[in-house]
Scaffold this motif. Sequence first.
Motif, PDB file in Angstrom:
ATOM      1  N   GLU D 122       0.819  -1.217   0.000  1.00  0.00           N
ATOM      2  CA  GLU D 122       0.000   0.000   0.000  1.00  0.00           C
ATOM      3  C   GLU D 122       0.855   1.270   0.000  1.00  0.00           C
ATOM      4  OE1 GLU D 122      -3.069  -0.143  -0.585  1.00  0.00           O
ATOM      5  OE2 GLU D 122      -3.633   1.950  -0.295  1.00  0.00           O
ATOM      6  N   GLU D 123       1.991   1.257   0.721  1.00  0.00           N
ATOM      7  CA  GLU D 123       2.792   2.499   0.770  1.00  0.00           C
ATOM      8  C   GLU D 123       3.358   2.835  -0.606  1.00  0.00           C
ATOM      9  OE1 GLU D 123       3.838  -0.393   2.030  1.00  0.00           O
ATOM     10  OE2 GLU D 123       6.014  -0.454   2.364  1.00  0.00           O
ATOM     11  N   ILE D 126       0.383   4.206  -2.835  1.00  0.00           N
ATOM     12  CA  ILE D 126       0.036   5.600  -2.495  1.00  0.00           C
ATOM     13  C   ILE D 126       1.094   6.553  -3.050  1.00  0.00           C
ATOM     14  CG2 ILE D 126      -0.232   7.250  -0.590  1.00  0.00           C
ATOM     15  CD1 ILE D 126      -1.324   4.798   1.053  1.00  0.00           C
ATOM     16  N   ALA D 127       2.356   6.231  -2.820  1.00  0.00           N
ATOM     17  CA  ALA D 127       3.422   7.117  -3.316  1.00  0.00           C
ATOM     18  C   ALA D 127       3.386   7.194  -4.842  1.00  0.00           C
ATOM     19  CB  ALA D 127       4.784   6.629  -2.823  1.00  0.00           C
ATOM     20  N   VAL D 130       0.791   9.655  -5.897  1.00  0.00           N
ATOM     21  CA  VAL D 130       1.271  11.039  -5.822  1.00  0.00           C
ATOM     22  C   VAL D 130       2.036  11.395  -7.088  1.00  0.00           C
ATOM     23  CG1 VAL D 130       2.788  12.630  -4.586  1.00  0.00           C
ATOM     24  CG2 VAL D 130       1.384  11.002  -3.301  1.00  0.00           C
ATOM     25  N   ALA D 131       2.929  10.503  -7.499  1.00  0.00           N
ATOM     26  CA  ALA D 131       3.707  10.751  -8.717  1.00  0.00           C
ATOM     27  C   ALA D 131       2.795  10.788  -9.944  1.00  0.00           C
ATOM     28  CB  ALA D 131       4.787   9.683  -8.872  1.00  0.00           C
ATOM     29  N   THR D 271      12.080   9.476  -8.782  1.00  0.00           N
ATOM     30  CA  THR D 271      11.118   9.306  -7.688  1.00  0.00           C
ATOM     31  C   THR D 271      10.549   7.894  -7.709  1.00  0.00           C
ATOM     32  OG1 THR D 271      10.537  11.650  -7.630  1.00  0.00           O
ATOM     33  CG2 THR D 271       8.896  10.114  -6.776  1.00  0.00           C
TER      34      THR D 271
END
Lengths: 292, 292, 292, 292
Positions: D122-123, D126-127, D130-131, D271
Motif C-alpha cells: 500500500e505504501e 500511495i506514493a 502522488v507521482a 522518484t
Amino acid sequence: MNPLTFAVIGGDMRQAKLASLLAADGHAVSVFALEQAQPERAMIADSLNAAGKGADCVVLPLPLLRDGTALHTPLSDMVLTLDAVFTALKPHQILCGGRIPEIAQKQAVERGLLLVDYFNREELVIANAVATAEGAIQVAMQSTSTILLGTRVLILGFGRIGKVLAHRLRALGVSVTVSGWSLEDLAWIQAYGYKGIRSDRLDGALGGYDILFNTIPHLMLNAERLRTIDRDTLCIDLSSQPGGIDFAAAADLGLKTIHALGLPGEAAPLTAAAIIRDTIYNILSEQGIPLC
Amino acid sequence: MNPLTFAVIGGDMRQAKLASLLAADGHAVSVFALEQAQPERAMIADSLNAAGKGADCVVLPLPLLRDGTALHTPLSDMVLTLDAVFTALKPHQILCGGRIPEIAQKQAVERGLLLVDYFNREELVIANAVATAEGAIQVAMQSTSTILLGTRVLILGFGRIGKVLAHRLRALGVSVTVSGWSLEDLAWIQAYGYKGIRSDRLDGALGGYDILFNTIPHLMLNAERLRTIDRDTLCIDLSSQPGGIDFAAAADLGLKTIHALGLPGEAAPLTAAAIIRDTIYNILSEQGIPLC
Amino acid sequence: MNPLTFAVIGGDMRQAKLASLLAADGHAVSVFALEQAQPERAMIADSLNAAGKGADCVVLPLPLLRDGTALHTPLSDMVLTLDAVFTALKPHQILCGGRIPEIAQKQAVERGLLLVDYFNREELVIANAVATAEGAIQVAMQSTSTILLGTRVLILGFGRIGKVLAHRLRALGVSVTVSGWSLEDLAWIQAYGYKGIRSDRLDGALGGYDILFNTIPHLMLNAERLRTIDRDTLCIDLSSQPGGIDFAAAADLGLKTIHALGLPGEAAPLTAAAIIRDTIYNILSEQGIPLC
Amino acid sequence: MNPLTFAVIGGDMRQAKLASLLAADGHAVSVFALEQAQPERAMIADSLNAAGKGADCVVLPLPLLRDGTALHTPLSDMVLTLDAVFTALKPHQILCGGRIPEIAQKQAVERGLLLVDYFNREELVIANAVATAEGAIQVAMQSTSTILLGTRVLILGFGRIGKVLAHRLRALGVSVTVSGWSLEDLAWIQAYGYKGIRSDRLDGALGGYDILFNTIPHLMLNAERLRTIDRDTLCIDLSSQPGGIDFAAAADLGLKTIHALGLPGEAAPLTAAAIIRDTIYNILSEQGIPLC
C-alpha cells in the motif's frame, strides 16, 4: 546575540511581554511604570532615571501618549509627562515609541534625542496585518453557529489585511470574494484565485454572503447599502475608529455587527510583542548597533 | 423538495435547530420535549401522540437515552421513557436516533419499529470530523497568546479528525507533524506534505512543539511521556471520554491541557444540525422515501 | 457585449488567437499580415486600408516593431513600415500595441493618433506573471526526474512572478525559500509562510536546494556564486534577456540551466491572447467606449 | 545505514536508477541484465550466479515477466527464464519483484524461496499515486494552450489518484469537481472543499468542463456520454489498460483525448525508483533485516 541594555517605560501588556522577550534573548532589561504586569525576567526600576540610565535603547508605549502630554501607562498608577521622560534620557540613547504625535517628535528633536516610531515601520504593519487576519478568523468562528467551510465571504478591500485574510479563508474552504479599487488589485485578486468585484460597484452586489469583512477605513456600509445585505449576514469591521459601518443603522435593521479593534494585542499579545521586538531590532541594526 | 411530516422528540440544541431547518425546507414539523428551545417555524405538540401521529419520520435525540430507560431531553422538564415513545409510534414510521444502545434497538424490533442510528453513518461521522477540526482550531486560537502562523504542531492520529485538522493547519501556515500507526498512514501523511512519525515511536519525540492535538481514544500521553513535553506546549485532547491524556499528571507538571468534547455542537450547532438533517435525508432516501 | 469593429495587424500567435477571441465575443474582426495563422472567425483583409478602415480599435503587435521601422510580422511575408500603417489610420481610431519605442509614440502623436501600450498596463503584467509562474512549474516538472513534492526550492526575487510562483509551489508541497531586498518583502514572505532570505546576503546561502528560480533581471548568479550551488541543482532563469545567470560559467561547472523566456506565449498562448484582449477592453473602456 | 548486499536483475530505468540509489546509501550492489543503462556506482556482474551470490536481497523487475516465462529485461539483449534466475538463488535470500503472477509465486514456494511483491504494498501504491497526480498535472499543462488557474476540472473517481490530484489542482486555483460512488466519498469530497457528484449520476452532467480526468478502471466515458462533453474539453485517462474512455468514439467526435500510462516512471523516474527502494527497505525491515 550581542547583549544590550533596554529600558521599557510604560505601555500595555505588549510592552510588558516585550520586556520578557528581550530579557529571554539575553539582554539586560529594566522596566518602569508597568507594575501591574510584573514582566518575568525584567528588573523593576525605582525611578525613571534608574530605568533609563545606561540603556542603549528605551522602549516607549504604543500609542506613546494617553492624552496630549502624559505617557500611555495603563498598567501603572503613575502619571509620567513626556517632559519628565525626555529629561531622564540622553542623546546617545535610541528611543522607540509607537504613534508618535508631531509635537512629541518636535520636543525630542529640540533635546537632541533620536525618537523612532516603530508603528510607522512597514514590516511591523505587515506582521500586524497577519495577526489581525488570524484574529478576524477567530472572531468569525466564535460569532457564528456554523463552520467556515463552504461559507460565502466578501472582503471589502485588498490592502494588507485583505490580502492575508483572503489567503487564509480560501485555505479553510471558504468561497472568497474580494473588492478592489484598481484594475491592478483585481488582477491580483484573480491571480490568487478569488472572485473579484470593483469597490466602486458594490451597490446592489452585497447580497448572498454569510460573512462580510470590512478592512477599508471609510464609510463603506452606509444605511442604504446595509439594507441590501442579507438579514443573517455577519458584518465584521476590522478598520480603525470610527470604522466603515454605520453601526446604528445596522442595529436598526437587526444586522449582527462586530467592530473588532486592536486584534493583534487582543487575540495574540505575545505575537504582538514579538513583532515590536523584531522591529526594534531592525531599527537598532539600521542605527549601527549590531545585535548578532 | 417533496414535503414530508416530521416529529422531533427530545434532544438538545442540535435537534431544536434541526426542527427549524426541516421546517425551512418546507416540511411539516412538530416538536415535543424541546420546550426550552422554542425552535422557529415548528409546531409545538401537546403530547407524544400528537407529535408522533402522522409523522413520516420521527427524530429522536443524540444520544438517544440519558440513562438506561429515559429519553435524552435536556431542553425539557419532562421524563419520557423509551417505552412511552415507542407506544406512541407505528411500524410504518421511520425512527432516527443517535447512539442507540443494543437494548433499545431490540425493543424497537420487538414492536416492529424501524429504528436507524444516524450517528453510525459514515457521512455524518466525516462531516462531524470537519466541524471538530474547525472547532479545534478555534480552541487553539482562543487558548494561545500567539498566532498560528509559524507554530509547530503535532497531531496524534491520522483518522478522520487528524486528516482534516492537518489539512486546515497547514493551510494556515503551521508546520504540521502527524503520527500514524501504519506505513499506509505515513505514505498518506507524506503525500499531503506533512511530516510523519510512527505512532509507536513517540517516546522521546514529543519535544519541540507549540501545540499538540490528540485524536486517538487511548492513553497516548501518560505521565512518563508528559514529562518529555516542553513546559509551554498546549495539549488539546479531541478524543472522547476518558480522553488520551493523563490530565492529573499533566496538572502536576504544570502543563496546560484542554479536553475539547462535543465540538460540533459547541462551536457550530447549526452545522451540527444540518449534518444530522442531511444524514436523515439520506436514510429516508435509502428507505424509498423520495425527497425531491 | 456592445459589438465593435477591430483590426488586428501583424503579430505572432497571440495576436492571431486574439483575433479569434474578439470575434467570438461578437465583434467584427478583420486581420492583416497574419496569413500563416488563419485565425478562425476573422475576416482576412486585402490591404492595410481595408483592414484599418472603419475599425474602432486597431491592435498592433507585441513587440510593436521587429527592428527600428518595420512592424513585427512573424506570421507574414509582408514588410509593413510603421509609416505605412499610420498612414492607413485615422485620429478617431484607438491604436493598441505592445512595447512601443519612444520614436514610434512620437510619430503617432505627430499624426494625431492615439497609440496606447498594452504591455505597460499593470493588469496585463500581473496576469502575465501568473502565466509565467505556471509555465515555470511546467518547465520544472519537465526538466526533473523527480516529483515536486518535498523538494527544496529557492526563488530569487519577490516581485510579481516570485509572489505567484512561491504561492503555487508551496501549494504543491514544496519547501519554499524566497529572497527579498527589503524588510517589507521579508515580512510578506513570512506572512505567506515561506522561508525568507535577504537578497544581499545570498553569498554562501545557495547550497541545499533542488531547484533555483531566478526572477531578478540582474546578474544574480555569477561564476563565484554558481560554484557554491549543489551540482545537481536545476537553475531556471525567468528574467528577460540577458538573464540573471552567467550561463557560460554554469556550463563550465556542469550545472543544468534553463533560460525560460516568453513563457506566457510559449506555454499558454490562448491565455496570453485573452490577457491582451481583457487589457484592450480596459483601455477602450477608459477611452469612453462602452463594451457592455 | 547498515550496509547490505543487493543484486538488481533485469527491469527498466526504474530498476537501473534503483541500483544507483541503493549504492548511494552505502550498500554493495551488483547488477545483471541492465547493460543498456549502466547504472552509476553499481558493479556489473558477469553472470546470474555472480550477481545473485551472496546478495541479501535480490531485486527483480516490475512487471516481473515479459511473457509467461522470461524476466522483463527491456534494457538487455539477454533472455532470462524465471527458472534460470531461481536456480541461481538460495532460500536465505529475499527476492522482491513487482506484479508477480500466481504461477511464479508457486514456483518460488516450491523452491523454498521467499518472493515478495513490492507492487502489492500500500505504501508504494500511495506514493505512486502522488507521482501519477503530479504527472497528470504536467500532462494537462503541456496539452492545453491555457493556464490552469480558473479552469473547471472534473475528476472521475476519488481513489488514491483522485484524492491527490484534486488536492493539487485546487491548490493551483482550479475549480474542482470530483465524482464519488458512496456517500462516504462525497462527504470527504465536501470536507476538502471540492464540488461533488455521484458517480452513478454522471449522465447529463459532463458538460461545462475544460479538463476531465478519469481515474476509474471501467468504461466511464462511452460513446453516448462522450457526445455530451463539450467539444473543447480535454479528456485525460489515468486508468490502466484498456482505460475508461472509448477512444475510438472520442476520435470520431473530434474530442482530444490522452491515455497517460505509467506516469511515475515516465515523468519522474528517479522518484519512481526511490519509491521502490523505500518499499524494499520496509520489506527487509519486516523480515527482520535491520537497515539502521
